[in-house]
Write an enzyme that holds these catalytic residues in place. Structure first.
Site, PDB file in Angstrom:
ATOM      1  N   GLY A   1       0.755  -1.254  -0.311  1.00  0.00           N
ATOM      2  CA  GLY A   1      -0.309  -0.136  -0.662  1.00  0.00           C
ATOM      3  C   GLY A   1       0.948   0.789   0.168  1.00  0.00           C
ATOM      4  O   GLY A   1       1.747   1.257  -0.157  1.00  0.00           O
ATOM      5  N   ASN A   2       0.040   2.262   0.615  1.00  0.00           N
ATOM      6  CA  ASN A   2       1.464   3.630  -0.021  1.00  0.00           C
ATOM      7  C   ASN A   2       0.390   4.884   1.620  1.00  0.00           C
ATOM      8  O   ASN A   2      -0.239   4.283   2.252  1.00  0.00           O
ATOM      9  CB  ASN A   2       0.553   4.431  -1.150  1.00  0.00           C
ATOM     10  CG  ASN A   2      -0.697   4.378  -1.507  1.00  0.00           C
ATOM     11  OD1 ASN A   2      -1.354   5.446  -0.930  1.00  0.00           O
ATOM     12  ND2 ASN A   2      -1.191   3.585  -2.416  1.00  0.00           N
TER      13      ASN A   2
END
Ligand code: CTP
Length: 422
Positions: free
Chosen positions: A215-216
């Protein structure tokens, strides 16, 4: 602009102080007209100091100047924030038993009402009917926000943030053709009443197994600020929320539809499903460019000491797909945070992305030298095109709310322009 700020007696009366300050920053003269109960929450000296004008509640004060009709007649815009259920009922019934209700009854200016009350009061059939009456008479009612109320309860009924109240009021004034908002404030522009805007926000997550993902760090705050600005300008808003903390979602104004998604493919499905009815689509989400080729159904186990190699496959470019299937004069907006290098500036990368994606507007954020990430203030340039040439707007600096208001004002102008162009 000569603006009257009516303040009713609710706990949110303290937010009126910020509304006065914001209006004064935008060069409005502000006459504050509180109810007697409002002064139980905030004293008249506070309102007088912030507005620079005398404050009274009674029709029998300053009687020589016929205050009870003069204030309403002089007003170019009337904002009531917060408006309690009681005040709304009195206005709906045409009662004029204090200076504020008399002012509302005498004014011919646009009237903006920002209700704030407990959810039960807001949803009570009496209030629902009173709000319908006001709207039918052309009063502009800002939907309350959803969130924590005075006690431990939460729900629809919170006064929206002061900047949202001001942005909404100014969009009403603009639409009425009476705006004299200073250019460059980010508030000038057409109203988005009756428009449907779909905004993606947050960051997508690509599952590796039932408990792990790639993810980020995107929080979704920029997308939430955009949703608030679009709602404040009168639009119907859908927020396609990729993994946004539920606490942040409480900052959304009531009436915003939230579609939660996790992965890029889910985000794509949600955006494509909403595309047919949208007047504008904004891709503010940080989208993962790749996803694991395989997602295991049970938790992955270590297989030895040799590390792990993941094979990733490319995700679709959602923005590009929306552009390819654009419907009519639908407006499509992307975001790009770029850094420069020895050969190419961040702006040149952004220009190239604008062309590659085929969007109408690209909100470009130069993040060279950590100029923007993690800071409350940000600086953007809006890239667009005119007569076949790429145009790059002046750098605009401000909070995420300020930037969002600027983007939404630009969007509103473009929509109107596109529709008036044969
Ligand atoms: N975007 C998208 N789908 C993707 C990747 C990005 O819709 N798979 C959107 C983002 O939401 C944003 C814009 O495209 O509005 C630009 O995002 P960015 O990550 O800068 O674009 P990329 O195409 O991934 O560019 P780069 O090659 O520089 O990573």
């Amino acid at each position: 602009m000569r603006t009257v700020l009516g303040v009713a007696g609710g706990i949110a009366a303290y937010k009126a102080a910020h509304i006065i300050r914001r209006l004064r920053e935008l060069d409005h003269s502000v006459k504050v007209v509180p109810t007697a109960n409002a002064l139980n929450f905030v004293g008249a000296p506070t309102f007088e100091a912030l507005s620079g004008q005398t404050v009274t509640t009674d029709v029998f004060d300053e009687i020589d100047t016929v205050n009870h009709v003069r204030i309403g007649q002089d007003a170019e815009l009337v904002i009531i924030a917060p408006a309690t259920a009681n005040l709304i009922a009195k206005i709906a019934a045409g009662i004029a038993d204090d200076l504020l209700t008399a002012t509302v009854l005498t004014t011919t200016a646009e009237v903006v009402v920002a209700p704030a009350m407990h959810t039960e009061m807001w949803q009570n059939p009496a209030t629902v009917a009173n709000i319908a009456t006001l709207r039918a008479r052309g009063v502009h009612v800002l939907e309350p926000a959803v969130g924590r109320l005075t006690g431990p309860d939460s729900g629809p009924g919170r006064l929206p943030e002061p900047e949202d109240v001001v942005a909404y009021a100014l969009s009403v004034a603009d639409a009425a053709g009476s705006a004299d908002a200073a250019p460059g404030t980010g508030h000038a522009g057409q109203s988005l009443d009756g428009r449907r805007i779909v905004i993606s926000a947050g960051g997508t997550r690509e599952a590796l197994d039932p408990v792990r993902f790639l993810g980020n760090r995107s929080s979704g705050k920029q997308g939430i600020a955009l949703a608030r600005a679009a709602r404040a300008a009168g639009a119907e808003v859908e927020l396609v929320a990729a993994n946004i903390d539920s606490g942040l979602l409480t900052d959304l104004p009531a009436g915003t539809t939230v579609t939660p998604v996790e992965s890029t493919l889910e985000l794509q499905t949600a955006m494509r499903a909403s595309q047919p009815d949208a007047d504008a689509l904004i891709m503010a989400a940080a989208v993962a460019d790749y996803r694991p080729e395989e997602t295991t159904e049970s938790k992955m186990k270590k297989t030895g000491d040799d590390g792990l190699t993941l094979r990733l496959v490319q995700n679709p470019d959602i923005l590009r797909g929306l552009v390819d299937d654009r419907i009519g004069t639908q407006l499509i907006i992307g975001f790009a945070a770029e850094t420069g290098d020895a050969q190419t500036t961040a702006l040149d990368y952004a220009r190239a992305k604008f062309e590659r994606k085929g969007v109408d507007l690209l909100v470009f954020n130069d993040v060279s030298d950590d100029r923007a990430f993690g800071h409350d203030h940000t600086a953007v340039q809006i890239i667009g095109s005119a007569a076949g040439e790429i145009t790059v707007g002046e750098e605009f600096q401000g909070s995420k709310d300020d930037v969002s208001q600027k983007v939404i004002a630009t969007l509103a102008e473009q929509l109107t322009h596109l529709e008036s162009t044969p």
